[in-house]
Write an enzyme that holds these catalytic residues in place. Structure first.
Site, PDB file in Angstrom:
ATOM      1  N   ASN A 162     -27.184  73.009 -52.904  1.00  0.00           N
ATOM      2  CA  ASN A 162     -28.254  74.157 -52.288  1.00  0.00           C
ATOM      3  C   ASN A 162     -27.715  74.077 -50.335  1.00  0.00           C
ATOM      4  O   ASN A 162     -27.089  75.246 -50.194  1.00  0.00           O
ATOM      5  CB  ASN A 162     -29.739  74.117 -51.965  1.00  0.00           C
ATOM      6  CG  ASN A 162     -30.503  74.961 -53.320  1.00  0.00           C
ATOM      7  OD1 ASN A 162     -29.483  76.089 -53.710  1.00  0.00           O
ATOM      8  ND2 ASN A 162     -31.153  74.614 -53.706  1.00  0.00           N
ATOM      9  N   ASP A 195     -33.076  68.674 -65.600  1.00  0.00           N
ATOM     10  CA  ASP A 195     -32.783  68.679 -64.565  1.00  0.00           C
ATOM     11  C   ASP A 195     -31.645  68.292 -64.031  1.00  0.00           C
ATOM     12  O   ASP A 195     -31.009  67.726 -63.898  1.00  0.00           O
ATOM     13  CB  ASP A 195     -34.432  67.542 -64.393  1.00  0.00           C
ATOM     14  CG  ASP A 195     -34.726  67.805 -62.500  1.00  0.00           C
ATOM     15  OD1 ASP A 195     -36.152  68.275 -62.352  1.00  0.00           O
ATOM     16  OD2 ASP A 195     -33.506  68.272 -61.366  1.00  0.00           O
ATOM     17  N   ASP A 232     -28.282  79.195 -57.326  1.00  0.00           N
ATOM     18  CA  ASP A 232     -28.695  80.132 -58.295  1.00  0.00           C
ATOM     19  C   ASP A 232     -27.494  80.142 -58.822  1.00  0.00           C
ATOM     20  O   ASP A 232     -27.206  80.148 -60.696  1.00  0.00           O
ATOM     21  CB  ASP A 232     -29.162  81.248 -57.498  1.00  0.00           C
ATOM     22  CG  ASP A 232     -30.398  81.124 -57.117  1.00  0.00           C
ATOM     23  OD1 ASP A 232     -30.877  80.606 -57.132  1.00  0.00           O
ATOM     24  OD2 ASP A 232     -30.977  82.585 -56.278  1.00  0.00           O
ATOM     25  N   GLU A 246     -35.827  73.994 -60.744  1.00  0.00           N
ATOM     26  CA  GLU A 246     -34.644  73.808 -61.539  1.00  0.00           C
ATOM     27  C   GLU A 246     -34.928  72.387 -62.320  1.00  0.00           C
ATOM     28  O   GLU A 246     -33.551  71.423 -63.303  1.00  0.00           O
ATOM     29  CB  GLU A 246     -33.622  72.693 -59.881  1.00  0.00           C
ATOM     30  CG  GLU A 246     -33.431  71.153 -60.293  1.00  0.00           C
ATOM     31  CD  GLU A 246     -34.047  71.000 -58.830  1.00  0.00           C
ATOM     32  OE1 GLU A 246     -35.137  71.959 -59.435  1.00  0.00           O
ATOM     33  OE2 GLU A 246     -34.685  70.388 -58.121  1.00  0.00           O
TER      34      GLU A 246
END
Lengths: 323, 203
Positions: free
Chosen positions: A194, A186, A203, A229
């Site tokens: 973000n 993860d 991304d 993720e």
């Protein structure tokens, strides 16, 4: 049938090849289509052996075909799908086809004249267009199959396909009694990334870390995107110790080098849970995912950017803390 | 299904088929240079809905092939001939026909064998009723996929009537069994009835 004014020109103008040989395989007739495509003149080759004039036809095969037509007085066929051509000829799509030679559907028919002499007529239809469409279809299907397996953003396997492979590999490992390990990892603090750099920034980290991870894996490993993720890697023929070593390398590969996005340097890390297949039975792969997930949870809880291997007993611990 | 043809018409059809089989086996014997014993073929009219179940048991357990070939004659005679056989059988007859299995694709071998069986038989049938047939190229519908029933179901869906002909060729040292299905669409069934009626009147 004295409609020579009709059949003659039609035969000559036909966009298919018409060839007639006698029982000795000597050429009796070739229509215009074949004369032009084959660069031969009927007057020059009449009476000569078919196999001499068209020297690259598959002689043994064609002899057998013609023999059956003559003996059984019934037609015989050949399809471009099995034999691309019978007579090697150029086609009329030299630019837009991947094949150099005309794809041909052939029909071999029994004929007899008024005197009862027997002949075989070979009809050659140009199937190059069909061949071209078929090629397009095949490549489209291949692309479709690819996009059906691949996660568009990261180019990893998508979850559905990855899980199918996990299931198959687990069953295979159990059958052949080979070790198998699973990594679940993860990206740490993805929400924070973000928020700070925008979703495009997040991304670009996912894309870069996938590429780094992939570079460290073997061809036989299955690397898939499990969730937003979260990623999974099936390590075939690998026991827990080896899997932990791989995981350590992956952890380091991600954390040692920042990702550059819009001239910003983004520092990121991953937490990895590792588990080796121990359970058997129908649901073995689900148990394995559960165990790797527990280990991943512990890696997060212990401070992130680290590898934790599952050990029995941790399940109880997790259950206690979540109660 | 017995309502489709009268008793007389059915007998007439059986007789035509017996003779056609005889002609076909004579031709095959000459071609293959061996004796061909042919059992009198059992014919049966079946509805297309019955077909898949009937063949599923026989052809689902082994590698089998299903080859289709369309035929078209005068007087509205038309339909589709399906030849079903087990691949093991196909290799036997392929050897007899002089195929070397490594130099030729399996599909080509299958379509050749089916085409020979279908056209020799149907030509024999057509000759007797003063008809002549043309044929489409044979096409393998299913091979090695173990889905014969499914393939048949998809094919048979559009057909009103199927004439099932059990064919068993016995060659010296070889035996070869296959099933031939003549699938006939509704309007062609009416045309065949008219042909049969005409033949019966002539006798």
């Amino acid at each position: 049938m004295s409609d020579n004014w009709l059949t003659g020109p039609v035969l000559e103008q036909l966009n298919s090849g018409v060839l007639v040989v006698d029982e000795q395989f000597q050429l009796v007739y070739l229509n215009c289509f074949l004369q032009r495509h084959g660069s031969v003149q009927l007057d020059e080759v009449r009476g000569q052996s078919l196999f001499k004039v068209f020297s690259d036809v598959p002689e043994a095969w064609l002899r057998r075909k013609f023999a059956s037509v003559l003996e059984l007085q019934s037609p015989s066929f050949s399809s471009w799908e099995q034999r691309h051509y019978v007579i090697k000829l150029p086609h009329m799509r030299p630019m837009t086809s991947s094949s150099q030679y005309m794809a041909q559907n052939c029909t071999m028919l029994p004929l007899s004249d008024e005197a009862g002499r027997r002949y075989v007529c070979l009809l050659i239809e140009d199937a190059t267009d069909t061949f071209v469409y078929q090629q397009h279809l095949q490549s489209t299907l291949q692309k479709l199959e690819h996009s059906n397996r691949i996660d568009g953003l990261t180019q990893c396997l998508n979850r559905r396909y990855w899980e199918e492979q996990l299931k198959l590999e687990v069953q295979r490992a159990l059958r052949y009694q080979q070790p198998l390990s699973l990594l679940l990892f993860d990206l740490d603090k993805f929400k924070q990334l973000n928020d700070q750099y925008g979703h495009l920034g997040g991304d670009s980290v996912l894309i870069e870390l996938s590429a780094r991870v992939r570079a460290l894996l073997r061809d036989t490993d299955w690397f898939g995107r499990y969730g937003g993720e979260e990623f999974g890697i099936v390590l075939t023929n690998t026991a827990l110790q080896g899997a932990v070593e791989v995981a350590e390398r992956l952890c380091l590969a991600v954390s040692s080098l920042a990702v550059t996005f819009n001239e910003c340097s983004i520092q990121s890390s991953i937490s990895i849970g590792v588990a080796q297949l121990t359970n058997t039975g129908e649901r073995a792969h689900e148990v394995l995912i559960g165990q790797a997930d527990v280990a991943l949870y512990n890696a997060k809880r212990n401070g992130r950017n680290r590898v934790v291997a599952f050990s029995p007993g941790e399940t109880e611990f997790l259950l206690k803390t979540t109660d | 299904m017995s309502k489709v043809f009268s008793e007389e018409q059915r007998d007439c059809l059986q007789e035509l088929i017996n003779v056609a089989m005889g002609l076909a086996s004579d031709k095959l014997a000459r071609f293959l240079n061996t004796f061909v014993h042919l059992q009198v073929p059992a014919i049966e009219l079946v509805s297309s809905a019955q077909i898949p179940a009937e063949f599923e048991t026989r052809y689902s357990s082994t590698d089998s092939a299903l080859v289709s070939q369309g035929f078209l004659g005068n007087d509205g005679l038309r339909g589709e001939a399906i030849v079903l056989y087990q691949l093991e059988n196909a290799h036997r007859i392929a050897a007899l026909l002089g195929y070397e299995t490594d130099s030729i694709s399996e599909l080509e071998m299958l379509t050749d064998i089916s085409s020979i069986l279908t056209t020799t038989f149907l030509n024999g049938l057509a000759t007797q009723i003063d008809n002549s047939l043309s044929y489409s190229a044979p096409r393998v519908l299913s091979s090695r996929q173990g889905n014969v029933a499914q393939a048949l179901l998809e094919t048979a869906y559009h057909w009103e009537l199927a004439l099932k002909v059990d064919i068993s060729y016995q060659l010296i040292d070889h035996s070869f069994n296959c099933d031939m299905l003549l699938l006939i669409p509704g309007e062609a069934v009416v045309n065949i009835q008219q042909i049969l009626t005409r033949i019966l009147e002539e006798y």
